[in-house]
Design a protein around this motif. Structure first.
Motif, PDB file in Angstrom:
ATOM      1  N   UNK A  53      43.990  25.362  40.382  1.00  0.00           N
ATOM      2  CA  UNK A  53      43.111  26.774  40.731  1.00  0.00           C
ATOM      3  C   UNK A  53      43.591  27.365  41.820  1.00  0.00           C
ATOM      4  N   UNK A  54      43.987  26.756  42.801  1.00  0.00           N
ATOM      5  CA  UNK A  54      44.400  27.433  44.148  1.00  0.00           C
ATOM      6  C   UNK A  54      45.489  28.202  43.950  1.00  0.00           C
ATOM      7  N   UNK A  55      46.410  27.696  43.382  1.00  0.00           N
ATOM      8  CA  UNK A  55      47.740  28.356  42.986  1.00  0.00           C
ATOM      9  C   UNK A  55      47.673  29.543  42.209  1.00  0.00           C
ATOM     10  N   UNK A  56      46.806  29.349  41.181  1.00  0.00           N
ATOM     11  CA  UNK A  56      46.706  30.340  39.919  1.00  0.00           C
ATOM     12  C   UNK A  56      46.089  31.477  40.701  1.00  0.00           C
ATOM     13  N   UNK A  57      44.969  31.239  41.657  1.00  0.00           N
ATOM     14  CA  UNK A  57      44.255  32.120  42.183  1.00  0.00           C
ATOM     15  C   UNK A  57      45.221  33.100  43.077  1.00  0.00           C
ATOM     16  N   UNK A  58      45.994  32.255  43.915  1.00  0.00           N
ATOM     17  CA  UNK A  58      46.979  32.798  44.950  1.00  0.00           C
ATOM     18  C   UNK A  58      47.695  33.813  44.053  1.00  0.00           C
ATOM     19  N   UNK A  59      48.379  33.207  43.008  1.00  0.00           N
ATOM     20  CA  UNK A  59      49.333  34.192  42.006  1.00  0.00           C
ATOM     21  C   UNK A  59      48.429  35.540  41.749  1.00  0.00           C
ATOM     22  N   UNK A  60      47.150  35.257  41.239  1.00  0.00           N
ATOM     23  CA  UNK A  60      46.557  36.434  40.817  1.00  0.00           C
ATOM     24  C   UNK A  60      46.307  37.561  42.056  1.00  0.00           C
ATOM     25  N   UNK A  61      45.892  36.962  42.864  1.00  0.00           N
ATOM     26  CA  UNK A  61      45.499  38.095  44.363  1.00  0.00           C
ATOM     27  C   UNK A  61      47.025  38.500  44.684  1.00  0.00           C
ATOM     28  N   UNK A  62      48.059  37.910  44.585  1.00  0.00           N
ATOM     29  CA  UNK A  62      49.304  38.474  44.833  1.00  0.00           C
ATOM     30  C   UNK A  62      49.803  39.823  44.011  1.00  0.00           C
ATOM     31  N   UNK A  63      49.270  39.578  42.710  1.00  0.00           N
ATOM     32  CA  UNK A  63      49.584  40.802  41.803  1.00  0.00           C
ATOM     33  C   UNK A  63      48.560  41.929  42.002  1.00  0.00           C
ATOM     34  N   UNK A  64      47.506  41.331  42.470  1.00  0.00           N
ATOM     35  CA  UNK A  64      46.359  42.430  42.654  1.00  0.00           C
ATOM     36  C   UNK A  64      46.841  43.165  43.886  1.00  0.00           C
ATOM     37  N   UNK A  65      47.374  42.636  44.810  1.00  0.00           N
ATOM     38  CA  UNK A  65      47.675  43.464  46.155  1.00  0.00           C
ATOM     39  C   UNK A  65      49.077  44.210  45.918  1.00  0.00           C
TER      40      UNK A  65
END
Length: 471
Positions: free
Chosen positions: A264-276
């Motif tokens: 969950x942590x790493x998928x959330x980080x990946x999603x946030x990286x795409x967003x930013x």
């Protein structure tokens, strides 16, 4: 039983993919860098968010994503996914400290080059020596002996900003600043029992910063209206009042996800990286510089292979919705409660904007003066002055337009000027007005007039193209 076990990973992947596709992972710029908002304005009532079906739709989608990811994580397929992440990010993680120190130094060099700010583009500084302090912090990052001094410099910059800006305004930046400063102190420590937590404090700092700042989308949706009007493609075709609450949910829950289990942590980080990263193109280098530090921390969070399931609570699926709701409740009560404690139920801007009606709460969330972007409008005629200035510009522009010798072009040019003035007046109403029906009408005027301006400008381009063709 064996069939259910073998289908589990596929079902989890399908559910996670569906939720991820439905979630509003749009470009996320920090609205305070681009909108002349009023921090003292009263926030929208919390009940408005709690009765918004799109808020709950976003929560449901993210919960499906989290539950599917956690279910997948318990399987061999989940282990394979994490192993794949480890293989891709292993070289970066091996040099994680070098990466973070380089990025921290580069960030402070960048804001030194920008000049005139404390820590972000939003925090303007009148002192030239502040920029040189930023350059010094960048230099101090490269030695373990001086890293604690760099950490002290970061906290010092925040405290300096506090002398010019109020506490509530600066809370957005406190968690990240403390997280980075704590990282520098722990990374420089010779004590292994301290040193091993250096990336943990970074993760918590980013997570809290994201969750806190996301609440602006629920408390002050009006702040985002100018950005959505200027760049309508950001909503991917969704109505504004659907996109903003769901984007707020995405930002809050992805921040929450950084504190959960490994997948969950790493998928959330990946999603946030795409967003930013998606915000860099539409908002430019200002957004890139402002978010560079947080983006770097997100990369390190994604690269971190540590399982970090330290509490039994995190191992259960039922704990995910329970802790998410509890975290949102505590965060919202803290945000609204602190604002009410500092500015009162009606907000400080309500005192200035409602002298004629002391019992009414103002919802004037944007200042009329972009050069003073965080102050309430002065009492007595600021809206009137803005209306008059808009009318004066319109008369001059319309007169210039209708003087064109071609009667068709004269009509279109004059009407474009007229429509632009109508949009300006509607925007002034949204900044200063409080009556719900008028605000709704103003928004409709903006949308209609922008569409008609686009049609008239397209006609002018076609007319000019025809005139340019050889006879």
């Amino acid at each position: 039983m064996e069939h259910a076990r073998s289908c589990g990973p596929r079902a989890a992947i399908r559910a996670a993919t569906a939720a991820g596709m439905a979630a509003p992972l749009a470009a996320s710029a920090h609205v305070k860098w681009f909108a002349p908002y009023i921090i003292e304005a009263p926030p929208q009532r919390l009940m408005e968010t709690l009765t918004d079906r799109w808020f709950w739709t976003g929560i449901l989608l993210v919960l499906v994503f989290f539950l599917a990811a956690r279910a997948l994580e318990k399987t061999r397929a989940g282990g394979a996914v994490l192993a794949g992440f480890d293989k891709v990010t292993g070289p970066l993680w091996a040099r994680g400290d070098d990466f973070m120190r380089f990025v921290i130094a580069a960030f402070f060099v960048a804001i030194f080059a920008v000049g005139g700010v404390y820590l972000t583009p939003d925090l303007k500084s009148p002192h030239e020596w502040v920029s040189w302090m930023q350059l010094l912090i960048a230099a101090l990052v490269f030695s373990r002996r001086t890293m604690p001094l760099a950490a002290a410099g970061i906290i010092g910059l925040w405290l300096l900003a506090l002398t010019q800006y109020e506490l509530f305004h600066l809370l957005d930046y406190l968690a990240l600043g403390v997280g980075v400063a704590a990282y520098l102190v722990l990374a420089a420590s010779d004590r292994l029992d301290w040193n091993r937590y250096r990336f943990v404090v970074l993760r918590w700092g980013v997570a809290i910063a994201l969750m806190w700042s996301s609440l602006e989308k629920f408390a002050y949706p009006d702040w985002f209206y100018p950005l959505v009007e200027e760049k309508p493609f950001l909503t991917f075709g969704m109505p504004r009042d659907v996109f903003i609450p769901m984007a707020g949910v995405a930002e809050f829950t992805m921040g929450f996800g950084l504190l959960w289990t490994a997948l969950i942590r790493r998928l959330s980080a990946l999603a946030l990286f795409v967003i930013f990263n998606a915000a860099v193109y539409p908002f430019g280098r200002l957004d890139l510089v402002g978010h560079a530090l947080i983006m770097a921390v997100i990369v390190i969070i994604f690269a971190d292979p540590t399982p970090q399931v330290r509490f039994a609570l995190r191992r259960t699926l039922a704990a995910i919705p329970a802790t998410l709701v509890a975290t949102m409740a505590v965060s919202a009560m803290s945000y609204w409660g602190l604002h009410h404690a500092l500015y009162g139920l009606d907000g400080r801007s309500g005192v200035a904007a409602n002298n004629n009606n002391p019992g009414a709460a103002a919802r004037s969330t944007h200042t009329h003066d972009p050069e003073r972007p965080h102050e309430a409008p002065a009492a007595g005629g600021s809206a009137q002055a803005a209306y008059l200035a808009s009318m004066q510009r319109m008369h001059g522009d319309m007169e210039a337009g209708v003087k064109h010798p071609d009667p068709d072009q004269a009509f279109v040019r004059g009407m474009i000027a007229h429509h632009r003035a109508a949009i300006e007046m509607a925007q002034i109403q949204l900044r200063h007005g409080t009556e719900t029906q008028n605000r709704r009408l103003a928004q409709e005027i903006i949308e209609t007039q922008k569409r008609e301006i686009a049609e008239m400008e397209a006609w002018l381009r076609q007319r000019h193209a025809g005139e340019d063709k050889p006879g």
